[in-house]
Write an enzyme that holds these catalytic residues in place. Structure first.
Site, PDB file in Angstrom:
ATOM      1  N   THR B 329       0.838  -1.200   0.000  1.00 35.66           N
ATOM      2  CA  THR B 329       0.000   0.000   0.000  1.00 35.66           C
ATOM      3  C   THR B 329       0.872   1.249   0.000  1.00 35.66           C
ATOM      4  O   THR B 329       0.608   2.214  -0.718  1.00 35.66           O
ATOM      5  CB  THR B 329      -0.918   0.017   1.236  1.00 35.66           C
ATOM      6  OG1 THR B 329      -1.673  -1.194   1.251  1.00 35.66           O
ATOM      7  CG2 THR B 329      -1.858   1.205   1.208  1.00 35.66           C
ATOM      8  N   TRP B 332       2.673   1.786  -3.334  1.00 35.35           N
ATOM      9  CA  TRP B 332       1.697   2.077  -4.386  1.00 35.35           C
ATOM     10  C   TRP B 332       1.532   3.588  -4.548  1.00 35.35           C
ATOM     11  O   TRP B 332       1.291   4.089  -5.639  1.00 35.35           O
ATOM     12  CB  TRP B 332       0.345   1.443  -4.029  1.00 35.35           C
ATOM     13  CG  TRP B 332      -0.728   1.660  -5.076  1.00 35.35           C
ATOM     14  CD1 TRP B 332      -1.001   0.852  -6.139  1.00 35.35           C
ATOM     15  CD2 TRP B 332      -1.664   2.748  -5.151  1.00 35.35           C
ATOM     16  NE1 TRP B 332      -2.038   1.363  -6.877  1.00 35.35           N
ATOM     17  CE2 TRP B 332      -2.460   2.534  -6.288  1.00 35.35           C
ATOM     18  CE3 TRP B 332      -1.902   3.883  -4.372  1.00 35.35           C
ATOM     19  CZ2 TRP B 332      -3.480   3.393  -6.669  1.00 35.35           C
ATOM     20  CZ3 TRP B 332      -2.915   4.755  -4.741  1.00 35.35           C
ATOM     21  CH2 TRP B 332      -3.694   4.498  -5.884  1.00 35.35           C
ATOM     22  N   HIS B 333       1.680   4.333  -3.436  1.00 34.09           N
ATOM     23  CA  HIS B 333       1.429   5.776  -3.463  1.00 34.09           C
ATOM     24  C   HIS B 333       2.543   6.578  -4.110  1.00 34.09           C
ATOM     25  O   HIS B 333       2.404   7.785  -4.306  1.00 34.09           O
ATOM     26  CB  HIS B 333       1.158   6.303  -2.056  1.00 34.09           C
ATOM     27  CG  HIS B 333      -0.211   5.942  -1.568  1.00 34.09           C
ATOM     28  ND1 HIS B 333      -0.504   4.707  -1.033  1.00 34.09           N
ATOM     29  CD2 HIS B 333      -1.381   6.638  -1.568  1.00 34.09           C
ATOM     30  CE1 HIS B 333      -1.783   4.669  -0.711  1.00 34.09           C
ATOM     31  NE2 HIS B 333      -2.335   5.817  -1.034  1.00 34.09           N
ATOM     32  N   GLY B 334       3.649   5.917  -4.427  1.00 35.36           N
ATOM     33  CA  GLY B 334       4.710   6.642  -5.112  1.00 35.36           C
ATOM     34  C   GLY B 334       6.008   5.880  -4.994  1.00 35.36           C
ATOM     35  O   GLY B 334       6.252   5.199  -4.001  1.00 35.36           O
TER      36      GLY B 334
END
Lengths: 385, 477
Positions: B329, B332-334
């Site tokens: 997670t 996934w955000h960067g």
């Protein structure tokens, strides 16, 4: 929501987006925005190349915003609502606490950067055999701090000027204007607010007059112009660049006054402009500039590489001023004192300053910048060449 | 293309509506597919090719899975699912993580992967190697398709236009919600268009636009001030003011996009699932993630956490499963270490809650839970938002009292300037306004609503046309 009401909402929404969408097609595109004092993006038809690279899309977005129907009103509405929310600034412009004066953000620089910049002035002093004077016009935020929002960042506290003064070498005489334009002692109408336009970053003729008084004192000369009772109103509808950026449509326009008449007090002052290298006869003032947005260009017609003002009746010699736009409204006063005033702009003029001084028999040089311009100008190195 | 721009609202979208509604029902998916591709290609035309590739690969894999299953060839079907997952992860991995991995390896002296700066194109002229917008969203969507077809949760889509419409559907293409194929399946083939649905879409779109343009964009500059403040000048109250501004900005920006997506979807006859549910009301870290970016949390639960065994395993294994899910997670955000750290930060809190903290919180007074929930989220955003590790340390230190004093003139100026918008934002982050709205008599609402709606539209337009500050925050997702 029942069906009838839903139709009503649907129609309302569609009218809004279709309405402005269609209006965007119909309303003719504008060249420039008077209010924002800038050229607006124009539509460029796409080519296969610009479509593929995405260049068309990027430019189109800017075009679409710039040419949006009623753009000026939208910009104004945004500024208004920022103000209503209690914001003390919009688009990097502070709303003064008097509700009338606007301040652009000030660019601060590091001590090292300032040292580098002043070193160019010192270099000029060493290169020349004539006296070199150096002065900085305080930023409006430094001159009128009591009108700024409390604790506002990005303002000038005149520390640039004090540091520059300390950094000056032996061959350069610094003339400090901060006390004169800064602390209004006495008549506020004369010394305070009216030293700067409320909607522009420039000083007014009154501010330039005080600047002239201080400069002459610093150069050891008497003054020959007496000020305010000789003033003439030339425009009462001047909206300056600070206003343009702010969107603060509720602020009243400034008035432009002059103190010295065209041709000087004795009527024998002549102006030679060199807008593109060739001499053109000009004047101290350009009334046609009062019809356009940037009315400050009334003074000497706006930026130019070189301008020479001659006055056969004056007692002083030949002065060269390394200028920015603040010098334009100062020039009428200087013309009263010197036989020749050469306004030399490093931004547009690549001649060697040293050579120019020698060839034209200049006998004193004044480097005069506004504090903000001095912190940001990229051409100061030319002083030392 | 992004929703919060005048050319979208006044040119692209009216044109889409017009084309869509003058086309007979059975042609509408094709219209959508075409306008979707224009929408996507607007920012980086070449990357439309990724869309075509994605459609072709996932479409054919869905067909293969179905055929294998029909023949009773489970092994073949599993292979096809694996192949589809690998393709999507490679796509995501290459565009999003290649340079991150290459750079990180080089930093520890193992620089055998070249850093890519430009990509070749079919016509020979290379383009800058940038992250295709929304790639993290649509690769997750298409991955769910083949998995669900294999699991028997979704039917295979035989019409490639319909399938292409799903993959590229513009309202949620670039910033979510992440829609699983099985949730959209029926609507792709058959959806109702009614004025009631359209009007509710209008309402939702305008709420979203106001959240994004009037709240998020208004708070962004406040965060920018504190992000740009050197560590040694940060005060404690200032650091908190900055990160609270960011917390609210990100929430209104992201949930505003989701609202706009849901609203646009309704105007075109679709019904998407909700993506946010007042996250700052959470009383625990676990609850926060059931309220924040719901479609992402449920995706990871369904396609990663549960297949790993979820919580129905031994404690050690469960902690391991959580670690995997939260590391994924985070990253996934960067493609940056701070996002991984941020994921692990949530792993710690959620792990603790699963082990014992959750039971304590259940017994604690509600207000304590709320304070805990908000503080955990807000401190987490500091790790999320300050990407540079050398700045993150001083920022967190300042928040916890090791800064340049309690407050300074900058803090007072910012507080004075942003107080009203902060109050509006904090209230808007709670269900209070919605509750009051529902209490109003129907007649009053019917009169007030059009007024609010037009006011919202007009103000949004004013802020968009001025357009000085309108960032797109998800270009790294």
């Amino acid at each position: 929501m029942n069906k009838k009401y839903s139709i009503f909402i649907t129609v309302l929404f569609c009218m809004f987006i279709f309405g402005f969408g269609i209006a965007h097609f119909i309303v003719p595109d504008r060249e420039s925005s008077e209010q924002e004092n800038t050229n607006l993006s124009q539509f460029k038809a796409p080519t296969l190349e610009t479509l593929r690279s995405g260049e068309f899309m990027e430019k189109f977005e800017k075009y679409y915003n710039d040419q949006f129907p009623l753009r000026d009103q939208w910009v104004h509405l945004k500024a208004r609502s920022e103000w209503a929310l209690g914001k003390q600034e919009n688009n990097k412009v502070y709303f003064g606490t008097d509700g009338r004066t606007l301040f652009a953000h000030f660019t601060r620089i590091s001590r090292e950067d300032l040292e580098r910049r002043v070193s160019f002035v010192n270099k000029l002093g060493e290169n020349l055999d004539v006296p070199v004077y150096f002065s900085l016009v305080p930023d409006k935020s430094g001159a009128l701090p009591y009108l700024l929002p409390d604790n506002a960042p990005n303002v000038d506290d005149n520390s640039t000027i004090q540091q520059a003064k300390e950094l000056c070498g032996e061959k350069v005489s610094f003339i400090d204007m901060t006390d004169w334009l800064g602390n209004p002692s006495g008549d506020e109408e004369l010394m305070g607010i009216s030293s700067f336009y409320r909607t522009d970053h420039h000083w007014t003729s009154m501010g330039a007059y005080w600047g002239y008084v201080v400069l002459m004192e610093g150069m050891g000369r008497d003054i020959h112009v007496l000020a305010w009772d000789q003033k003439a109103l030339v425009s009462d509808s001047f909206y300056g660049t600070t206003y343009s950026a702010s969107g603060a449509g509720w602020v009243e326009p400034d008035s432009i006054y002059t103190i010295v008449p065209e041709g000087g007090t004795k009527g024998r002052v002549t102006v030679t402009r060199y807008p593109e290298g060739k001499p053109i006869e000009g004047g101290l003032y350009y009334p046609e500039k009062l019809e356009v947005k940037d009315k400050y260009a009334y003074f000497l017609g706006g930026n130019q590489p070189l301008c020479v003002i001659r006055n056969p009746d004056a007692a002083g010699g030949k002065l060269l001023v390394v200028r920015d736009s603040y010098s334009d409204s100062l020039a009428p006063f200087l013309a009263e004192e010197f036989q020749e005033v050469h306004l030399f702009d490093l931004r547009y003029n690549n001649m060697s300053l040293k050579k120019y001084v020698e060839e034209n028999g200049i006998d004193q040089v004044l480097v005069l910048y506004s504090s903000n311009n001095f912190n940001t100008d990229q051409n100061l190195f030319k002083l030392g060449l | 293309m992004i929703f919060s721009s005048p050319y979208f609202l006044f040119l692209y979208f009216p044109a889409v509506l017009l084309l869509y509604y003058i086309t007979p029902l059975r042609g509408r998916n094709l219209v959508l597919l075409i306008v979707n591709l224009i929408f996507y290609g607007w920012g980086e035309p070449v990357y439309v090719l990724i869309m075509f590739l994605s459609i072709a690969i996932d479409y054919s894999h869905g067909r293969i899975v179905t055929r294998c299953k029909a023949k009773g060839n489970d092994r073949g079907a599993r292979m096809a699912v694996a192949s589809s997952v690998v393709f999507n992860l490679l796509l995501l991995g290459f565009f999003k993580y290649w340079n991150f991995i290459a750079g990180s390896l080089a930093a520890v002296g193992a620089g055998f992967l070249p850093v890519i700066e430009r990509l070749p194109t079919p016509w020979g002229e290379p383009i800058p190697f940038t992250l295709p917008i929304g790639i993290s969203f649509y690769t997750f969507q298409t991955m769910s398709y083949t998995i669900d077809v294999y699991r028997g949760d979704a039917r295979c889509q035989k019409n490639i236009v319909t399938f292409g419409t799903f993959v590229t559907l513009f309202p949620q293409l670039i910033a979510g919600p992440i829609i699983k194929y099985k949730d959209l399946d029926d609507q792709l083939e058959h959806r109702d268009h009614s004025f009631e649905k359209f009007a509710s879409g209008v309402q939702r779109f305008i709420i979203g636009a106001c959240k994004k343009v009037l709240l998020a964009n208004a708070l962004g500059p406040l965060w920018d001030v504190y992000l740009a403040t050197p560590g040694e000048q940060l005060t404690t109250l200032g650091a908190w003011l900055g990160i609270v501004a960011f917390s609210l900005q990100l929430y209104f920006d992201f949930s505003g996009y989701s609202d706009m997506a849901i609203g646009l979807g309704r105007m075109l006859g679709f019904e998407f699932l909700e993506n946010f549910n007042y996250p700052y009301l959470s009383k625990s870290a676990s609850e926060f993630w059931r309220r924040w970016h719901i479609s992402l949390g449920s995706w990871f639960r369904e396609y990663l956490y549960f297949p790993l065994g979820g919580s129905r395993v031994g404690k050690g294994r469960m902690v391991f499963n959580l670690l995997i899910v939260w590391a994924a997670t985070g990253i996934w955000h960067g493609a940056s270490w701070n996002f991984l750290l941020w994921g692990l930060y949530w792993f710690v809190w959620i792990g603790l809650e699963k082990l014992f903290l959750g039971r304590w919180l259940d017994k604690a007074p509600a207000w304590l839970g709320h304070v805990y929930g908000v503080v955990v989220a807000v401190v987490g955003w500091a790790i999320f938002a300050v990407e540079d590790f050398s700045a993150m340390g001083p920022y967190l230190a300042a928040m916890f009292g090791f800064g340049a004093g309690a407050l300074d003139g900058m803090f007072l100026y910012c507080l004075r300037n942003y107080l009203s918008i902060l109050i509006v934002a904090v209230v808007a982050a709670t269900p209070l306004a919605a509750k009051v709205w529902r209490k109003l008599p129907e007649r009053v609402r019917q009169v007030v609503f059009p007024v609010l709606m037009m006011a919202g539209l007009v103000l949004t337009t004013a802020y968009l046309v001025d357009g000085t500050y309108n960032p797109f925050l998800y270009f790294r997702f």
